[in-house]
Design a protein around this motif. Structure first.
Motif, mmCIF file in Angstrom:
data_model
loop_
_atom_site.group_PDB
_atom_site.id
_atom_site.type_symbol
_atom_site.label_atom_id
_atom_site.label_comp_id
_atom_site.label_asym_id
_atom_site.label_seq_id
_atom_site.Cartn_x
_atom_site.Cartn_y
_atom_site.Cartn_z
ATOM 1 N N THR A 1 -28.781 -27.256 -3.190
ATOM 2 C CA THR A 1 -29.734 -28.092 -2.559
ATOM 3 C C THR A 1 -30.828 -28.671 -2.813
ATOM 4 O O THR A 1 -31.253 -28.488 -3.450
ATOM 5 N N ALA A 2 -30.824 -29.117 -2.621
ATOM 6 C CA ALA A 2 -31.793 -30.252 -2.201
ATOM 7 C C ALA A 2 -33.405 -29.319 -2.985
ATOM 8 O O ALA A 2 -34.140 -29.616 -3.591
ATOM 9 N N ALA A 3 -33.534 -28.297 -1.828
ATOM 10 C CA ALA A 3 -34.591 -27.747 -2.074
ATOM 11 C C ALA A 3 -34.595 -27.308 -3.287
ATOM 12 O O ALA A 3 -35.513 -26.452 -4.529
ATOM 13 N N GLU A 4 -33.276 -25.974 -3.741
ATOM 14 C CA GLU A 4 -33.132 -25.909 -5.020
ATOM 15 C C GLU A 4 -33.432 -26.769 -6.123
ATOM 16 O O GLU A 4 -33.483 -25.814 -7.818
ATOM 17 N N LYS A 5 -32.599 -27.300 -6.440
ATOM 18 C CA LYS A 5 -32.611 -28.215 -7.125
ATOM 19 C C LYS A 5 -34.352 -29.092 -7.599
ATOM 20 O O LYS A 5 -34.975 -28.593 -8.824
ATOM 21 N N THR A 6 -35.155 -29.027 -6.890
ATOM 22 C CA THR A 6 -36.391 -29.243 -7.024
ATOM 23 C C THR A 6 -37.483 -27.496 -7.615
ATOM 24 O O THR A 6 -37.693 -28.159 -8.402
ATOM 25 N N GLU A 7 -36.545 -26.969 -7.559
ATOM 26 C CA GLU A 7 -37.334 -25.827 -7.510
ATOM 27 C C GLU A 7 -37.128 -25.364 -8.990
ATOM 28 O O GLU A 7 -38.229 -25.025 -9.631
ATOM 29 N N SER B 1 -38.402 -27.790 -11.925
ATOM 30 C CA SER B 1 -40.134 -27.616 -12.122
ATOM 31 C C SER B 1 -40.330 -26.337 -13.450
ATOM 32 O O SER B 1 -39.613 -24.713 -13.006
ATOM 33 N N ALA C 1 -41.995 -23.633 -11.616
ATOM 34 C CA ALA C 1 -41.153 -22.730 -10.419
ATOM 35 C C ALA C 1 -41.175 -21.138 -10.592
ATOM 36 O O ALA C 1 -41.542 -20.751 -11.991
#
Length: 231
Positions: free
Chosen positions: A159-165, A168, A171
């Motif tokens: 998901t978009a949130a998982e990709k961002t996390e 990093s 993270a």
């Protein structure tokens, strides 16, 4: 009428006493007879000999067991994941790895079960890994010092949130690949190898495009500090 005198009684008592007691000479003869009895000496020496033989047998059996265990450990198969390969796009991570036999004899009935999951980083102490019951691959034979093409591919859409996390470095989560390898050695003894690695997406390198025009990013992996047991 005749009556016994005290002296007669006294003499009679001495006579009875002599009848019931052995003389020193008789006791000495009995002792000599005991010393000369070969059965007694045989018993004295046989009992320690039996004990010594018993402990010698125990030591011999233990030595043989240790020798056999050592031989098995030297000859048996040792199977573990190898050649972890990862690739992916901005939305899909693909993990692929082989299974290698590092031992000197074949491994049989090999099966691989595993999962692909986003988990906290670092992992909680004694984290409970959820291993799927159904294996990816099974009933395979891996020859010694060889890599069997038991390649396992796991796809995970992010998901978009998982990709961002996971992109990093700061993270608190990582993408984990974990599972278990089960197999039997040539002595028909069952073994397992737990494995766990987490994926690191390198955001410092320039992404590239594949033949389908998808954006690819460099991915590497590192071993976990738990779920790495084997027998």
């Amino acid at each position: 009428m005749e009556t016994e005198t005290p002296e007669a009684d006294h003499e009679h008592g001495k006579s009875g006493e002599r009848k019931c007691c052995q003389s020193p000479d008789t006791a000495q003869e009995t002792k000599k007879s005991w010393v000369r009895d070969p059965n007694i000496w045989i018993a004295i020496f046989t009992v320690p000999a039996i004990l010594i033989a018993f402990w010698a047998l125990r030591i011999s059996q233990e030595t043989l067991r240790v020798s056999q265990d050592t031989e098995k450990r030297q000859l048996r198969a040792y199977v573990a994941p190898a050649n972890m390969r990862t690739s992916g796009t901005d939305s899909i991570i693909e993990v692929e790895f082989d299974v290698e036999n590092f031992g000197q004899t074949p491994a049989k009935n090999c099966s691989v079960s595993g999962a692909f999951e986003i988990l906290p980083f670092p992992l909680p102490e004694k984290h409970l890994f959820k291993i799927p019951a159904a294996p990816f691959s099974q009933n395979s034979i891996i020859t010694p010092r060889a890599t069997k093409p038991l390649t396992v591919k796991v796809h995970r859409t992010l998901t978009a949130a998982e990709k961002t996390e996971i992109k990093s470095k700061e993270a608190n989560s990582r993408l984990y690949v974990y599972g278990v390898l089960n197999y039997h050695d040539i002595f028909n003894e069952a073994h397992f190898t737990d494995f766990c690695s987490f994926i690191i997406i390198n955001t410092n390198t320039r992404p590239r495009k594949d033949s389908a025009g998808r954006t690819l990013r460099a991915i590497s992996w590192a071993d976990c500090d738990q779920h790495t047991d084997f027998n």
